[in-house]
Design an enzyme around this catalytic site. Structure first.
Site, mmCIF file in Angstrom:
data_model
loop_
_atom_site.group_PDB
_atom_site.id
_atom_site.type_symbol
_atom_site.label_atom_id
_atom_site.label_comp_id
_atom_site.label_asym_id
_atom_site.label_seq_id
_atom_site.Cartn_x
_atom_site.Cartn_y
_atom_site.Cartn_z
ATOM 1 N N LYS A 112 25.325 29.560 68.056
ATOM 2 C CA LYS A 112 25.262 28.157 67.662
ATOM 3 C C LYS A 112 26.689 27.666 67.416
ATOM 4 C CE LYS A 112 21.963 26.855 64.555
ATOM 5 N NZ LYS A 112 21.447 26.558 63.179
ATOM 6 N N ASP A 126 26.374 31.800 63.655
ATOM 7 C CA ASP A 126 26.326 30.391 63.258
ATOM 8 C C ASP A 126 27.718 29.990 62.749
ATOM 9 O OD1 ASP A 126 25.686 27.916 62.268
ATOM 10 O OD2 ASP A 126 23.993 28.564 61.056
ATOM 11 N N ARG A 148 9.807 35.882 61.196
ATOM 12 C CA ARG A 148 10.583 36.849 62.000
ATOM 13 C C ARG A 148 9.725 37.427 63.120
ATOM 14 N NH1 ARG A 148 15.402 38.137 59.104
ATOM 15 N NH2 ARG A 148 15.179 38.167 56.858
ATOM 16 N N LYS A 205 18.492 41.868 58.667
ATOM 17 C CA LYS A 205 17.250 42.301 59.280
ATOM 18 C C LYS A 205 17.031 41.652 60.633
ATOM 19 C CE LYS A 205 15.134 42.186 54.685
ATOM 20 N NZ LYS A 205 14.241 41.362 53.825
ATOM 21 N N GLY A 206 17.711 40.544 60.844
ATOM 22 C CA GLY A 206 17.375 39.659 61.960
ATOM 23 C C GLY A 206 17.505 40.255 63.353
ATOM 24 N N PHE A 212 17.569 24.121 63.129
ATOM 25 C CA PHE A 212 17.132 25.276 62.360
ATOM 26 C C PHE A 212 16.067 26.027 63.147
ATOM 27 C CE2 PHE A 212 14.995 27.715 59.086
ATOM 28 C CZ PHE A 212 16.091 28.317 58.503
HETATM 29 C C1 PRP Z 1 21.952 35.877 59.619
HETATM 30 C C2 PRP Z 1 22.269 36.518 60.970
HETATM 31 C C3 PRP Z 1 23.733 36.780 60.873
HETATM 32 C C4 PRP Z 1 24.240 35.658 60.016
HETATM 33 C C5 PRP Z 1 24.810 34.608 60.909
HETATM 34 O O1 PRP Z 1 21.721 36.874 58.691
HETATM 35 O O2 PRP Z 1 21.526 37.679 61.189
HETATM 36 O O3 PRP Z 1 24.007 38.027 60.295
HETATM 37 O O4 PRP Z 1 23.105 35.124 59.311
HETATM 38 O O5 PRP Z 1 25.261 33.525 60.162
HETATM 39 P P1 PRP Z 1 26.801 33.143 60.051
HETATM 40 O O6 PRP Z 1 27.394 33.173 61.422
HETATM 41 O O7 PRP Z 1 26.732 31.735 59.486
HETATM 42 O O8 PRP Z 1 27.457 34.094 59.094
HETATM 43 P P2 PRP Z 1 21.119 36.610 57.246
HETATM 44 O O9 PRP Z 1 22.229 36.668 56.245
HETATM 45 O O10 PRP Z 1 20.263 35.379 57.251
HETATM 46 O O11 PRP Z 1 20.241 37.917 57.021
HETATM 47 P P3 PRP Z 1 18.938 38.422 57.801
HETATM 48 O O12 PRP Z 1 19.390 38.950 59.141
HETATM 49 O O13 PRP Z 1 18.397 39.496 56.926
HETATM 50 O O14 PRP Z 1 17.995 37.235 57.953
#
Ligand code: PRP
Length: 179
Positions: A131, A103, A165, A43-44, A152
């Site tokens: 990051k 990340d 969000r 969703k992000g 964070f």
């Molecule tokens: C977050 C972000 C990326 C992922 C990055 O999504 O949107 O897709 O984490 O992290 P990584 O590089 O450690 O894999 P999340 O799974 O939190 O879902 P969201 O977008 O619904 O919050």
């Protein structure tokens, strides 16, 4: 109200908009006459994607994918389940994946391979935040707006337990909120 939980504003709303505008101009040049598909990873990515496409002056389509990562034991393998797949067939299409943050890189590493199997004409990755200190696999975005420290962060699409969000900026959450 939400501001009270934020220790520090890392990137202001104005800085995000300015970065989206600059990147939008680059993408306008790159994708002119290519009718690309911009894919937001739910969703992000939603607030950033919404801002970014305002600044791309070219014909484009939008699509979305939702994935869930399996934590605990399998996290290091980057196992990923597609919760909502694309609507579009991306074969021979120019595809731009839009992320809010890279990340560990595990999500994108698997996503990238998944997308390439569908034989797009080209595939590029755009992220609002990078990051690099969190990286567990070697993967980088083609375009990244901001490099951030190993803190964070929430806001502009990024959540803590599905909250924050809707903050219009990127902020560092106070420790007492999640301790
Ligand atoms: C977050 C972000 C990326 C992922 C990055 O999504 O949107 O897709 O984490 O992290 P990584 O590089 O450690 O894999 P999340 O799974 O939190 O879902 P969201 O977008 O619904 O919050």
């Amino acid at each position: 109200m939400l501001d009270q939980d934020i220790k520090k504003v890392l990137i202001s709303h104005e800085e995000i908009v300015a970065a989206a505008e600059k990147l939008g101009q680059t993408l306008t040049q790159e994708y002119q006459d290519k009718n690309p598909i911009f894919v937001g990873i739910l969703k992000g990515s939603i607030p950033f994607m919404a801002e970014l496409i305002n600044h791309v002056d070219a014909h484009l389509e939008t699509d979305y994918m939702a994935v869930s990562s399996y934590q605990g034991g399998t996290a290091s393998t980057g196992e990923l389940t597609v919760v909502k797949d694309l609507t579009a067939d991306i074969e021979n299409r120019h595809v731009v994946i839009i992320e809010d943050i890279i990340d560990s890189g595990l999500t994108l590493d698997v996503l990238k391979r998944m997308f390439l199997e569908r034989k797009p004409a080209s595939l590029k990755i755009v992220t609002l935040l990078d990051k690099p200190e969190g990286r567990q696999v070697e993967i980088d975005a083609d375009y990244s707006c901001f490099t951030i420290p190993n803190e964070f962060v929430v806001g502009f699409g990024l959540d803590y337990q599905e909250n924050y969000r809707n903050l219009p900026y990127i902020g560092i959450l106070k420790e007492e909120v999640y301790q």
